[in-house]
Design a protein around this motif. Structure first.
Motif, short mmCIF file in Angstrom:
data_model
loop_
_atom_site.label_atom_id
_atom_site.label_comp_id
_atom_site.label_asym_id
_atom_site.label_seq_id
_atom_site.Cartn_x
_atom_site.Cartn_y
_atom_site.Cartn_z
N LEU A 68 -4.41 9.92 -5.50
CA LEU A 68 -3.98 10.74 -4.37
C LEU A 68 -2.82 11.66 -4.76
O LEU A 68 -2.80 12.85 -4.41
CB LEU A 68 -3.57 9.85 -3.20
CG LEU A 68 -3.28 10.58 -1.89
CD1 LEU A 68 -4.56 11.13 -1.28
CD2 LEU A 68 -2.57 9.68 -0.89
N ARG B 233 0.81 -1.22 0.00
CA ARG B 233 0.00 0.00 0.00
C ARG B 233 0.84 1.26 0.00
O ARG B 233 0.51 2.25 -0.65
CB ARG B 233 -0.90 -0.02 1.24
CG ARG B 233 -1.72 1.23 1.43
CD ARG B 233 -2.63 1.11 2.65
NE ARG B 233 -3.45 2.30 2.78
CZ ARG B 233 -3.16 3.30 3.60
NH1 ARG B 233 -2.08 3.26 4.37
NH2 ARG B 233 -3.96 4.36 3.66
N PHE C 49 -4.73 3.54 -5.41
CA PHE C 49 -5.26 4.84 -4.96
C PHE C 49 -4.22 5.94 -4.98
O PHE C 49 -4.55 7.13 -5.01
CB PHE C 49 -5.83 4.72 -3.54
CG PHE C 49 -4.78 4.62 -2.46
CD1 PHE C 49 -4.13 3.42 -2.20
CD2 PHE C 49 -4.43 5.74 -1.72
CE1 PHE C 49 -3.16 3.34 -1.22
CE2 PHE C 49 -3.44 5.67 -0.74
CZ PHE C 49 -2.81 4.46 -0.48
N LEU D 269 0.83 14.22 2.29
CA LEU D 269 -0.41 13.53 2.63
C LEU D 269 -0.07 12.17 3.24
O LEU D 269 0.77 11.43 2.73
CB LEU D 269 -1.28 13.34 1.39
CG LEU D 269 -1.66 14.62 0.64
CD1 LEU D 269 -2.55 14.29 -0.55
CD2 LEU D 269 -2.33 15.63 1.56
N ARG D 270 -0.76 11.86 4.33
CA ARG D 270 -0.51 10.60 5.05
C ARG D 270 -1.73 10.29 5.88
O ARG D 270 -2.64 11.10 5.98
CB ARG D 270 0.73 10.76 5.93
CG ARG D 270 0.71 12.03 6.77
CD ARG D 270 2.01 12.21 7.54
NE ARG D 270 2.23 13.60 7.92
CZ ARG D 270 3.30 14.02 8.58
NH1 ARG D 270 4.23 13.18 8.92
NH2 ARG D 270 3.44 15.30 8.87
N ASP D 271 -1.73 9.11 6.50
CA ASP D 271 -2.92 8.69 7.26
C ASP D 271 -3.12 9.56 8.49
O ASP D 271 -4.19 10.07 8.73
CB ASP D 271 -2.78 7.22 7.69
CG ASP D 271 -2.78 6.28 6.49
OD1 ASP D 271 -3.72 6.36 5.69
OD2 ASP D 271 -1.84 5.48 6.36
N ARG D 272 -2.08 9.68 9.31
CA ARG D 272 -2.25 10.46 10.53
C ARG D 272 -1.57 11.80 10.39
O ARG D 272 -0.92 12.09 9.39
CB ARG D 272 -1.75 9.69 11.75
CG ARG D 272 -0.27 9.44 11.79
CD ARG D 272 0.12 8.64 13.04
NE ARG D 272 1.50 8.19 12.95
CZ ARG D 272 2.02 7.25 13.72
NH1 ARG D 272 1.29 6.65 14.63
NH2 ARG D 272 3.29 6.90 13.59
N ALA D 273 -1.71 12.64 11.41
CA ALA D 273 -1.32 14.03 11.28
C ALA D 273 0.18 14.26 11.42
O ALA D 273 0.68 15.31 11.04
CB ALA D 273 -2.08 14.87 12.31
N SER D 274 0.88 13.29 11.97
CA SER D 274 2.29 13.52 12.29
C SER D 274 3.03 12.20 12.33
O SER D 274 2.42 11.15 12.50
CB SER D 274 2.36 14.21 13.67
OG SER D 274 3.68 14.24 14.14
N TYR D 275 4.35 12.28 12.21
CA TYR D 275 5.22 11.13 12.46
C TYR D 275 4.84 9.93 11.61
O TYR D 275 4.61 8.84 12.08
CB TYR D 275 5.17 10.77 13.96
CG TYR D 275 6.32 9.91 14.42
CD1 TYR D 275 7.59 10.13 13.93
CD2 TYR D 275 6.14 8.90 15.34
CE1 TYR D 275 8.65 9.34 14.34
CE2 TYR D 275 7.19 8.10 15.76
CZ TYR D 275 8.44 8.32 15.25
OH TYR D 275 9.48 7.55 15.67
N GLU D 276 4.71 10.18 10.33
CA GLU D 276 4.43 9.08 9.40
C GLU D 276 5.02 9.45 8.05
O GLU D 276 5.04 10.64 7.67
CB GLU D 276 2.92 8.85 9.27
CG GLU D 276 2.58 7.57 8.52
CD GLU D 276 1.08 7.40 8.26
OE1 GLU D 276 0.31 8.32 8.58
OE2 GLU D 276 0.71 6.36 7.70
N PHE D 277 5.46 8.45 7.33
CA PHE D 277 6.00 8.69 5.99
C PHE D 277 4.87 9.05 5.04
O PHE D 277 3.72 8.72 5.27
CB PHE D 277 6.79 7.46 5.53
CG PHE D 277 8.00 7.23 6.39
CD1 PHE D 277 9.17 7.91 6.15
CD2 PHE D 277 7.94 6.38 7.49
CE1 PHE D 277 10.29 7.73 6.97
CE2 PHE D 277 9.04 6.20 8.31
CZ PHE D 277 10.22 6.88 8.05
N LEU E 175 2.29 9.17 2.04
CA LEU E 175 1.66 8.35 0.99
C LEU E 175 1.87 9.04 -0.34
O LEU E 175 2.04 8.40 -1.37
CB LEU E 175 0.18 8.17 1.29
CG LEU E 175 -0.14 7.26 2.47
CD1 LEU E 175 -1.61 7.36 2.86
CD2 LEU E 175 0.22 5.82 2.14
#
Lengths: 336, 749
Positions: A318, A152, A314, A237-245, A247
């Motif tokens: 996106l 994903r 997706f 753009l990412r799933d959560r608001a912070s601390y994520e690589f 998408l």
């Protein structure tokens, strides 16, 4: 984790001299430079990297941010991500770089992670990081578990039948849009590499990620002089608001005059096997009117060559929306 | 070490806090924030060795051979154990009530069959953790792999089991004017407490002390003595502080048994800390559920039929049922109900209870279906629920001990500003973003379990409270100090609470949100008995200060015993005890479970609540965030509202993760949970936590205990995901019935 020898290098030539004994500067290098260590030490704990010797380059200086003679900026390899993001010149002249850096990792990580380390950040592909599973990047020839697996978050541009791993760096995306230059020093002297030539496509050798050869030390990165009248933004753009690589992410540098795009540089992250310059979209936009239709068309064009996997279809939509919205933000067509 | 408090008062702590209902900071707070609280993995013993298990890299098959020769040659390695060279373990007998519970019943190394990825097949023991890890990595295991099954879609293997039934749900659904028939899916969720599971096992002869990350030390002892084959009294379990557990640390897991077994074999204390990756495999999870929910209703919104049909994944080893239909029979007034369940076995680790087990996934389905019904009927979702408010528990036909759901919704609506809602999809805008509002009701069972406690009042006027429960991090130390202070009149700074040791009087599990309701009557009773024993000593014996007086005529206040009618006659406690030549006045107290007890035959015992969520939606980028949350909880009287509020806030943050982020993904080819780390298994961060407005109605529930208190550990998570997905629908027009809501889903909006 394997046993390793630790050496604190006192000079650049000493560091280069030790590293030059390595068989490779790529995956599985027996000799590794360590700076912030935020990627390397993790990978060593996971047995993904098993260097027998670490050369600590933290005491080599290389941590200054200076104006270059042509009015650009020279960023030392060991400038910490937080320092670079908050540098007044960067915030003023290269906003996209500051925004990209601040959107990555956490404050704690940014305080230790370095410019050259971020440049060489490894993929977050879950199979690369799991030694019980096949991965051509980690073990050439073993196969790619990500194709047909959990993909994903993986790449839709620049993939090969051997590897679909995403380059995870936010900073790299901004540097691509800013047309930075990577400066190396090696056993044969110094070299300057255009940013888009620094990272390699996976092809049949996904274990080779950059042009670096044994002994090559990234000493600094230079940015061209800021163009007056340009605006630059980074949208992640990412799933959560912070601390994520990401998408999908987009770095845009644009200059608008008379209702038309006069200068456009676009790069995207989270979707490519390397930081991805969107040159076709740049050309389509240059000279075109700043309006919704043009932006949408260019964004669609940018993703024209996308090749999604089983779970990341997706990302095409996106990423298209991400690039379009980054352009809206940079041109004042949107504010949030 | 068992003292939950420093000897001196924390700076800034109130001098004389209002005891019950005040806002007291945790008495164990200073120890925790200064790093001095000793958690299980902090325990360090002389000569201690480290154990690191070897997890299987197949999900199904047999172990053909284990080659540990290379591992044994590594520096510091003391031993490598596996089936055949470690004394076998026994299975424990089936549980009785809430004692003897274990979810993964197979002892480690019982046979050579691998039934899930990550199952422990060997364990290395070395002088340092790093050496043990290197040795574990060097063990070569050959397998004969069989086909495994981690298929997420669930199908019945056997006929559904009926959980609850009244009337004729099928016929009433068929003839209902308005129908909802949808399937809702909740994914595998992993507890992921920040504190890793750990065991430190230390034997002295045939007696063992287990330092454990346990939410249920008494149960842990009950299981472990049987599995180790030693007398019960030879096992002591200690758990002084927990970095939470969310249910994952309720029952023993294989690492604990392994640690105890290898410590016995190697003849030295052994520490085993479970890796984060293994925590996705070997210590339980909330299983995937697939729930078909059918509602039949009249045009007036009156419910005619509820039909809740659900399956959950379980392991090959164990039948773990996720009780999704727990709230379905009593939540609303409806004449026809059918709740049926089934299991689907997979090659995964055994599931276990996770915060609000059953009700949390179950209410996601029911409250989502209710929201869909409200939309189908064009009735406000609060009004729909109000119209179906029952007068009694229609399942058990018992009155509610205390139920204020309608008030929860009213108060929540007011706090949230629900009256300003424009119900049309995408109609509400703010600051360039689309706003979505959603709400859901929730409930969670209220129960009391057996508990014993002791209270001692010493000559120096200090009080010691002891009970073998544990503080999972929720404030149990503090609330018991409050109760003891209230019952003895002795100020909080003189009260020492000792928990987390099976050598203390048996206390309850830290689960089910029961601890508070269960243990406070025991402590309160014990404190009263201790005071009475003090008064008795004041009146009897040759040197008694009030010899000949009736103890009923005496009082104990401000550390002195005096005649009630003449407080100036006060004798300090130290003097009373000295004259009696007693070290302390002591009292034991107990409380009994409601399970099968009088209260549960007379009343339906539950807490209720209403959850209101606001999301903000950026349609161009499909960016969705929870921007505001209001939670109104009816959980009886709040003994200490500060940590109680913290429980609800934490549960809401967890609910945001449940709604939007969390899912353990299994790679079908390897059968492994592949995102087994905190970078790839996405949980809420601080940046995802919106302003959360928590209100407690504070209506005492007199049935459970004299304080009217129920627990609050779980109810904040119930209904939260349904409120968020309702808000997502309102903003985007996308109804997500399979959690978590993903950008993929939202791109359709």
């Amino acid at each position: 984790m394997e046993r390793f020898q630790y050496t604190r290098a006192r000079t650049v030539p000493e560091a280069i001299g030790i590293a030059a004994q390595s068989t490779t500067a790529q995956q599985s290098a027996p000799i590794r430079f360590v700076a912030g260590g935020t990627t390397l030490v993790d990978l060593m704990k996971l047995d993904v990297e098993r260097p027998t010797r670490l050369v600590d380059i933290n005491h080599l200086g290389l941590n200054a941010i200076e104006r270059t003679a042509d009015g650009g900026l020279k960023v030392g390899a060991l400038v910490r991500n937080s320092a670079l993001a908050q540098d007044p010149a960067v915030m003023r002249d290269y906003r996209v770089l500051s925004e990209a850096l601040l959107s990555g990792a956490s404050a704690q990580l940014r305080n230790v992670a370095t410019t050259s380390g971020n440049l060489l950040q490894r993929t977050r592909c879950m199979y690369f990081r799991n030694t019980a599973m096949a991965c051509n990047k980690r073990e050439p020839g073993s196969g790619c578990s990500a194709i047909g697996g959990e993909n994903r978050t993986l790449a839709i541009l620049g993939t090969s039948s051997q590897c679909i791993a995403t380059n995870p760096s936010d900073m790299n995306v901004a540097l691509a849009a800013l047309e930075a230059t990577v400066h190396l020093q090696g056993t044969k002297g110094t070299r300057a590499i255009a940013f888009q030539d620094f990272h390699l496509l996976p092809g049949d050798t996904p274990n080779r990620e950059t042009v670096l050869e044994p002994g090559d030390l990234v000493t600094h990165v230079t940015l061209p002089p800021p163009r007056s009248g340009t605006t630059s933004r980074y949208l992640k753009l990412r799933d959560r608001a912070s601390y994520e690589f990401a998408l999908a992410s987009a770095a845009v540098v644009v200059e608008v005059a008379g209702g038309r795009f006069r200068y456009v540089r676009l790069a995207m992250g989270g979707i490519g096997t390397k930081p991805w310059r969107m040159t076709a979209a740049e050309q389509a936009l240059t000279g075109a009117p700043v309006d919704e239709a043009t932006i949408r068309q260019a964004a669609t064009l940018a993703l024209r060559d996308a090749r999604p996997q089983s779970q990341n279809g997706f990302k095409v939509e996106l990423a298209t929306r991400c690039l379009a919205h980054a352009l809206r933000l940079a041109t004042g067509m949107a504010s949030v | 070490m068992s003292r939950a408090r420093e000897s001196s008062r924390a700076p800034g702590a109130p001098e004389a806090p209002k005891v019950i209902g005040g806002k007291l900071p945790r008495i164990d707070g200073p120890l925790k924030v200064s790093g001095r609280a000793v958690y299980t993995s902090d325990v360090s013993l002389d000569g201690m060795l480290y154990a690191v298990p070897v997890p299987s890299t197949i999900a199904s098959g047999r172990i053909v051979s284990i080659d540990a020769a290379a591992a044994r040659k590594l520096a510091g390695v003391r031993a490598v154990y596996y089936r055949g060279n470690l004394r076998p373990f026994f299975r424990s007998a089936p549980p009785q009530g809430f004692s003897g519970l274990i979810d993964e019943k197979r002892p480690p190394f019982e046979d050579d069959v691998v039934r899930y990825y990550g199952q422990y097949v060997a364990v290395a023991v070395a002088q340092t953790m790093e050496q043990a890890k290197a040795a574990a990595d060097a063990v070569r295991v050959r397998y004969a792999a069989d086909a495994h099954n981690v298929e997420p879609h669930l199908a019945t293997e056997k006929p559904f089991r009926t959980e609850s039934e009244r009337g004729n749900a099928d016929a009433a659904f068929q003839s209902a004017p308005v129908k909802i028939d949808q399937t809702y899916v909740t994914p595998t969720e992993v507890h992921n407490p920040i504190e890793l599971h750990a065991t430190v096992a230390a034997w002295e002869g045939d007696r063992v002390t287990l330092y454990e990350t346990s939410q249920a030390i008494m149960n842990h002892r009950e299981v472990l003595y049987q599995m180790l084959g030693v007398p019960k009294e030879n096992v002591r379990v200690v758990s002084h502080f927990l970095g939470s557990g969310f249910g994952g640390k309720l029952w023993p897991w294989t690492h604990s048994i392994l640690a105890a077994g290898v410590a016995r074999e190697v003849g030295a204390p052994v520490k085993l800390v479970v890796s984060r990756q293994s925590m996705f495999q070997t210590v339980g999870h909330r299983p995937r559920t697939q729930q078909r929910f059918r509602i039949g209703a009249g045009h007036d919104g009156k419910l005619l039929s509820l039909h809740h049909e659900y399956l959950n994944q379980t392991s090959i080893l164990d039948d773990y049922g996720e009780d999704c239909g727990e709230a379905t029979p009593f939540m609303y007034s409806v004449p026809n109900v059918r709740v049926i369940s089934a299991l689907a076995h997979r090659n995964i680790g055994t599931p276990t209870a996770m915060r609000g087990p059953g009700a949390v996934p179950g209410l996601f389905a029911m409250e989502s279906a209710m929201d869909e019904l409200a939309i189908a009927l064009n009735i406000d979702p609060i009004e729909l629920r109000r119209r179906n408010e029952p007068q009694q528990d229609e399942s058990s036909k018992l009155p509610f001990s205390s139920r204020h759901l309608v008030e929860c919704m009213q108060v929540g609506a007011e706090k949230f500003g629900w009256a300003r809602r424009d119900a049309r999809v995408g109609a509400m805008k703010r600051d360039g973003l689309t706003i979505g509002w959603g709400m859901a009701a929730c409930s969670w069972g209220a129960m009391r379990s057996d508990a014993q406690a002791s209270v001692e009042i010493a000559r120096d006027g200090t009080v010691t409270v002891t009970t073998a429960t544990q503080d999972v991090g929720t404030g149990t130390y503090t609330v018991l100090a409050l109760v003891a202070a209230e019952a003895t009149g002795i100020s909080l700074d003189k009260i020492d609470v000792r928990l987390g040791d099976t050598s203390l009087p048996p206390g309850p599990i830290s689960g089910g949100s029961w601890v508070t309701a269960s243990v406070i009557p025991a402590v309160s009773n014990a404190a009263r008995v201790a005071v009475r024993s003090l008064l008795t000593m004041s009146t009897t014996g040759p040197n008694a200060p009030f010899a000949g007086a009736k103890f009923e005529d005496l009082q104990f206040a401000n550390g002195r015993v005096s005649r009630k009618r003449d407080p100036s006659t006060g004798v300090p406690i130290g003097e009373v005890l000295a004259r009696a030549n007693a070290r302390a006045a002591v009292g034991d107290g107990q409380s009994s479970t409601t399970l099968g007890g009088e209260e549960s035959k007379k009343y339906s015992l539950h807490s209720y609540g209403a959850q209101f969520a606001e999301v903000s939606w950026q349609p161009e980028t499909a960016r969705l965030r929870v921007s505001r949350f209001v939670s109104v909880i009816d959980a009886g009287r709040m003994l200490n509202p500060k940590p109680a509020r913290n429980q609800i806030e934490g549960a809401v943050v967890m609910g945001i993760g449940m709604a939007l982020f969390e899912e353990a993904r299994y790679d079908k080819r390897y059968g492994a949970p592949i995102n087994s780390n905190l970078a790839d298994y996405i949980v809420s961060t601080n940046a995802d936590a919106p302003p959360i407005d928590v209100t407690f109605l504070d209506h005492p529930d007199p049935v459970l205990n004299e304080f009217g208190a129920r627990g609050v550990g779980e109810i904040g998570l119930a209904g939260t995901a349904a409120a968020i997905t309702a808000a997502v629908y309102h903003a985007t027009g996308v109804r997500v019935r399979e959690l978590p809501v993903r950008i993929e889903d939202l791109l359709r909006g």
